[in-house]
Scaffold this motif. Structure first.
Motif, short mmCIF file in Angstrom:
data_model
loop_
_atom_site.label_atom_id
_atom_site.label_comp_id
_atom_site.label_asym_id
_atom_site.label_seq_id
_atom_site.Cartn_x
_atom_site.Cartn_y
_atom_site.Cartn_z
N VAL A 117 -2.97 10.95 -7.73
CA VAL A 117 -3.05 9.74 -8.14
C VAL A 117 -3.31 9.29 -9.32
N PRO A 118 -3.13 10.27 -10.33
CA PRO A 118 -3.25 10.25 -11.18
C PRO A 118 -1.84 10.31 -12.08
N THR A 119 -1.06 11.27 -11.35
CA THR A 119 0.65 10.69 -11.78
C THR A 119 0.95 9.58 -11.35
N ILE A 120 1.04 8.76 -10.92
CA ILE A 120 1.54 7.76 -10.21
C ILE A 120 1.18 6.58 -11.07
N TYR A 172 1.05 -1.48 0.13
CA TYR A 172 0.15 -0.02 -0.13
C TYR A 172 0.76 0.94 -0.09
N HIS A 173 0.02 1.83 -1.31
CA HIS A 173 0.98 3.32 -0.42
C HIS A 173 -0.08 4.26 -0.53
N GLY A 174 0.11 5.57 0.62
CA GLY A 174 -0.77 6.70 1.44
C GLY A 174 -0.08 8.19 -0.19
N THR A 175 -1.13 8.46 -0.35
CA THR A 175 -0.90 9.39 -0.64
C THR A 175 -1.98 10.26 -1.60
N ALA A 176 -2.15 11.79 -1.40
CA ALA A 176 -3.56 12.05 -2.05
C ALA A 176 -4.00 12.17 -2.81
N ARG A 177 -5.73 12.21 -2.94
CA ARG A 177 -6.11 12.19 -4.27
C ARG A 177 -5.57 12.06 -5.49
N ARG A 178 -4.75 13.82 -5.37
CA ARG A 178 -4.71 14.72 -6.19
C ARG A 178 -3.39 14.19 -6.94
#
Length: 133
Positions: free
Chosen positions: A130-133, A122-128
C-alpha cells in the motif's frame, strides 16, 4: 510426463494423481510466465517481432522458443489459454496467431476502445504494498 495440460485418463492412486496434476500445473505456470515475458515485455529475447497489435504467428513463437531451449508446443499454449483464470492470452480466430491481452511494456496497440472508469474503482493488493501505490 504429460505435456498437453490435460489430466491423464489413467488410473492412479490419489497421491500419484495429485503429484501428476501438480507437476502439470507447475509446468503450465512456468510456460505461462515465459509467454508473458516474451509476448508482453521482450519478444526480442527469442528473436521475434510482434505486429502493431501485438500478434505473432504461433508457429514462429514455438520455433523461436525451441531455438532458445524452451520446449513449448501448440498443445501447451492451448492448455495455458484454456486453464487461465486471468485470460492473459488470445488466439486469433483461425488459431494461427497469439498475443498477450494486456500488461505490455513494449509498444503495441491491441485496439481496445478507451472506457471511462467508474466513479469508485477498487484495487486489491497486499497491505505491505500500500505505501508504494
Amino acid at each position: 510426463m504429460f505435456f498437453s495440460g490435460d489430466f491423464p485418463k489413467t488410473r492412479v492412486i490419489a497421491g500419484s494423481a495429485f503429484y501428476i496434476y501438480s507437476e502439470m500445473s507447475n509446468r503450465r505456470t512456468r510456460r505461462s510466465k515465459y509467454l508473458s515475458y516474451v509476448l508482453r515485455h521482450n519478444p526480442q529475447s527469442i528473436g521475434i517481432e510482434l505486429d502493431a497489435a501485438g500478434w505473432v504467428a504461433k508457429d514462429t513463437l514455438i520455433a523461436a522458443s525451441r531455438k532458445q531451449g524452451k520446449d513449448i508446443s501448440s498443445e501447451d499454449i492451448s492448455a495455458i489459454i484454456r486453464h487461465s483464470d486471468k485470460r492473459r492470452f488470445t488466439l486469433s480466430d483461425d488459431g494461427k496467431y497469439i498475443r498477450a491481452n494486456y500488461g505490455h511494456s513494449v509498444d503495441v496497440d491491441p485496439g481496445y476502445e478507451p472506457k471511462e472508469p467508474p466513479e469508485q474503482l477498487y484495487h486489491g493488493t497486499a497491505r505491505r504494498f500500500v505505501p508504494t501505490i
